[in-house]
Design a protein around this motif. Structure first.
Motif, mmCIF file in Angstrom:
data_model
loop_
_atom_site.group_PDB
_atom_site.id
_atom_site.type_symbol
_atom_site.label_atom_id
_atom_site.label_comp_id
_atom_site.label_asym_id
_atom_site.label_seq_id
_atom_site.Cartn_x
_atom_site.Cartn_y
_atom_site.Cartn_z
ATOM 1 N N ASP A 273 44.968 19.785 35.787
ATOM 2 C CA ASP A 273 44.754 20.176 34.393
ATOM 3 C C ASP A 273 44.389 21.657 34.291
ATOM 4 N N ALA A 274 43.472 22.099 35.148
ATOM 5 C CA ALA A 274 43.069 23.515 35.132
ATOM 6 C C ALA A 274 44.259 24.424 35.423
ATOM 7 N N ASN A 275 45.098 24.020 36.378
ATOM 8 C CA ASN A 275 46.273 24.805 36.739
ATOM 9 C C ASN A 275 47.279 24.855 35.590
ATOM 10 N N SER B 241 39.768 31.485 29.800
ATOM 11 C CA SER B 241 38.428 30.928 29.614
ATOM 12 C C SER B 241 38.477 29.398 29.581
ATOM 13 N N ASP B 242 39.484 28.856 28.922
ATOM 14 C CA ASP B 242 39.649 27.400 28.882
ATOM 15 C C ASP B 242 39.949 26.853 30.271
ATOM 16 N N ALA B 243 40.830 27.532 30.997
ATOM 17 C CA ALA B 243 41.174 27.101 32.360
ATOM 18 C C ALA B 243 39.940 27.100 33.256
ATOM 19 N N LYS B 244 39.117 28.132 33.130
ATOM 20 C CA LYS B 244 37.892 28.227 33.934
ATOM 21 C C LYS B 244 36.932 27.084 33.593
ATOM 22 N N PHE B 245 36.794 26.790 32.312
ATOM 23 C CA PHE B 245 35.908 25.712 31.864
ATOM 24 C C PHE B 245 36.374 24.369 32.429
ATOM 25 N N LEU C 254 38.246 15.163 26.361
ATOM 26 C CA LEU C 254 39.563 14.728 25.920
ATOM 27 C C LEU C 254 40.575 15.873 25.996
ATOM 28 N N LEU C 255 40.198 17.035 25.479
ATOM 29 C CA LEU C 255 41.100 18.187 25.460
ATOM 30 C C LEU C 255 41.322 18.769 26.843
ATOM 31 N N SER C 256 40.419 18.513 27.771
ATOM 32 C CA SER C 256 40.550 19.009 29.142
ATOM 33 C C SER C 256 41.625 18.266 29.923
ATOM 34 N N ASP C 257 41.886 17.037 29.552
ATOM 35 C CA ASP C 257 42.899 16.235 30.244
ATOM 36 C C ASP C 257 44.276 16.643 29.734
ATOM 37 N N TYR C 258 44.702 17.832 30.130
ATOM 38 C CA TYR C 258 45.904 18.471 29.586
ATOM 39 C C TYR C 258 47.164 17.637 29.808
ATOM 40 N N ASN C 259 47.280 16.993 30.954
ATOM 41 C CA ASN C 259 48.470 16.186 31.226
ATOM 42 C C ASN C 259 48.287 14.724 30.821
ATOM 43 N N ARG C 260 47.123 14.407 30.272
ATOM 44 C CA ARG C 260 46.795 13.094 29.724
ATOM 45 C C ARG C 260 47.053 11.946 30.716
ATOM 46 N N ASP C 261 46.565 12.160 31.937
ATOM 47 C CA ASP C 261 46.683 11.106 32.948
ATOM 48 C C ASP C 261 45.383 10.332 33.123
ATOM 49 N N ALA D 54 36.239 19.877 36.488
ATOM 50 C CA ALA D 54 36.914 19.194 37.600
ATOM 51 C C ALA D 54 36.084 19.239 38.878
ATOM 52 N N LEU D 55 35.353 20.327 39.080
ATOM 53 C CA LEU D 55 34.530 20.488 40.285
ATOM 54 C C LEU D 55 33.094 20.011 40.091
ATOM 55 N N ASN D 56 32.832 19.362 38.953
ATOM 56 C CA ASN D 56 31.492 18.857 38.612
ATOM 57 C C ASN D 56 30.446 19.962 38.580
#
Length: 80
Positions: A69-71, A33-37, A55-62, A42-44
């Motif tokens: 990030d979704a992957n 569910s988090d990955a889908k969100f 903030l939490l979506s930027d998993y690799n913090r780049d 990412a796809l707007n």
């Protein structure tokens, strides 16, 4: 911020709350569910996103929220 945990203090949450990068729905688990969100961000396709979710979506913090990030969140959810 400590490792994959972000310490957040806000009037919306009691005291200081720890959030895991990738756990964008704040349920304490990183799931599909988090990955889908994050993919929708990412796809707007989702504009109703809080600053904390961004903030939490930027998993690799780049500094950007994208397919990477979704992957990465999907892989984490699958235990990979």
């Amino acid at each position: 911020r400590t490792g994959n945990v972000y310490n957040f203090k806000s009037s919306s949450f009691s005291n200081t709350t720890n959030f895991n990068y990738g756990d964008v729905n704040y349920d304490g688990n990183i799931t599909q569910s988090d990955a889908k969100f994050v993919l929708q961000i990412a796809l707007n396709l989702n504009s109703d996103v809080s600053n904390l979710q961004k903030l939490l979506s930027d998993y690799n913090r780049d500094g950007k929220i994208d397919m990477t990030d979704a992957n990465l969140i999907q892989k984490k959810a699958l235990g990979m």
